[in-house]
Design a protein around this motif. Sequence first.
Motif, mmCIF file in Angstrom:
data_model
loop_
_atom_site.group_PDB
_atom_site.id
_atom_site.type_symbol
_atom_site.label_atom_id
_atom_site.label_comp_id
_atom_site.label_asym_id
_atom_site.label_seq_id
_atom_site.Cartn_x
_atom_site.Cartn_y
_atom_site.Cartn_z
ATOM 1 N N TRP A 240 34.340 26.328 57.503
ATOM 2 C CA TRP A 240 34.109 25.788 58.850
ATOM 3 C C TRP A 240 35.180 26.291 59.822
ATOM 4 O O TRP A 240 34.863 26.782 60.914
ATOM 5 C CB TRP A 240 34.118 24.260 58.813
ATOM 6 N N VAL A 258 29.381 25.776 58.953
ATOM 7 C CA VAL A 258 28.946 24.966 57.812
ATOM 8 C C VAL A 258 30.011 23.909 57.529
ATOM 9 O O VAL A 258 31.196 24.218 57.446
ATOM 10 C CB VAL A 258 28.733 25.852 56.573
ATOM 11 N N ALA A 264 24.230 20.402 61.312
ATOM 12 C CA ALA A 264 23.061 20.613 60.454
ATOM 13 C C ALA A 264 21.903 19.715 60.876
ATOM 14 O O ALA A 264 20.758 20.176 61.000
ATOM 15 C CB ALA A 264 23.426 20.357 58.998
ATOM 16 N N GLY A 268 18.340 20.919 62.328
ATOM 17 C CA GLY A 268 17.133 20.491 61.643
ATOM 18 C C GLY A 268 16.146 19.804 62.570
ATOM 19 O O GLY A 268 14.950 20.126 62.575
ATOM 20 N N ASP A 277 20.557 18.954 55.669
ATOM 21 C CA ASP A 277 21.964 19.123 55.332
ATOM 22 C C ASP A 277 22.356 20.578 55.560
ATOM 23 O O ASP A 277 21.567 21.374 56.082
ATOM 24 C CB ASP A 277 22.233 18.669 53.901
ATOM 25 N N ASP A 278 23.574 20.935 55.167
ATOM 26 C CA ASP A 278 24.049 22.308 55.410
ATOM 27 C C ASP A 278 23.167 23.352 54.728
ATOM 28 O O ASP A 278 22.853 24.390 55.319
ATOM 29 C CB ASP A 278 25.497 22.460 54.924
ATOM 30 N N ASP A 279 22.771 23.077 53.490
ATOM 31 C CA ASP A 279 21.909 24.038 52.797
ATOM 32 C C ASP A 279 20.580 24.187 53.516
ATOM 33 O O ASP A 279 20.049 25.306 53.649
ATOM 34 C CB ASP A 279 21.675 23.590 51.358
ATOM 35 N N MET A 281 20.059 23.677 56.716
ATOM 36 C CA MET A 281 20.302 24.400 57.962
ATOM 37 C C MET A 281 20.352 25.906 57.717
ATOM 38 O O MET A 281 19.732 26.686 58.448
ATOM 39 C CB MET A 281 21.620 23.938 58.592
#
Length: 321
Positions: A240, A258, A264, A268, A277-279, A281
């Motif tokens: 980050w 991230v 995120a 989304g 979540d980050d994944d 996004m």
Amino acid sequence: MTLEAPRTTVDTVAGDVAAGAAVVTVYAPAHEVDVARTMGVHSRGTGDPTCRSTPEGFWRTVRTPEGAATLLMRQRQHGIEARAWGPGAHWAIDRVPALLGADDDWSGLTLHTHPALAEVRRRNPGMRLSRSGLIMEALVPAIIEQKVTTLEAHRAWYRLIRIYGEVAPGPAPAGMHVAPSAETWRGVPSWQWHRAGVDPRRSRTVVSACQLATALERAATVDAETAATRLQTLPGIGRWTAAETTQRSHADPDAVSVGDYHLAAHVGYALTGSPVDDDGMLELLEPWRGHRQRVVRLILASGFAKPRHGPRMTIQDHRGH
């Protein structure tokens, strides 16, 4: 991408700059440039002592390799007029084109699969990614912003800059300061960090980074990915923080923050109508790899606010109201 070369004039000899006279240039790019939209990424909130937007234009203070400088940029019919004061004035003026996105090429970004984003870009043709060429300027506030609210981070930044930064050279608005040098950051006592609300882990990371400031600044001369990798070799600096730094130092078109507390979910909601979540996004942004920061910047510029429940981003036209 063809650019018209900056037309540069100097209204004083170099030796007189420190005495208060300005170095002046007019940057006339072949593309649109929105100074406020482009430069906003460098401002840490509306009360940031290092940046100020006024009717005169956008003010910015910078600690250059040649010393402190104040830079004023304002839109003119014939281009962007830039004026700089202080020992670093010539350095700041020379880098105005990069700061205003001269090297930022959006031509490879395809938005036909998301009409709302295409409309945001159509309405903001002058928004560009700004490259400061300075690592520590972006890194220190990014470290201060780690794992705290924006309000807490900004309050700490403002306090420390006003105590340890020097008064901005030239006719800058009252209250503007230049961020401290790496040497000054290293000397901030623990009790001042505590009073500013910066915990020992973050203050140690700032001090450790400032001990390597000379080497870290060299990362501004390499590509963004390499610079981010080098930054993440330091204790306390993760993905980050590295992304937040290279977005500003390198105008990194693909850096995604991230680990951001809100980003995120915001992305989304904007793209699908639901938080991720980050994944999630990264999966949504994958079709735009190479331009992911540009897509994030468009979402943030759209004015879209994530709803409690609702559809994905749509663009409303309020220009007639």
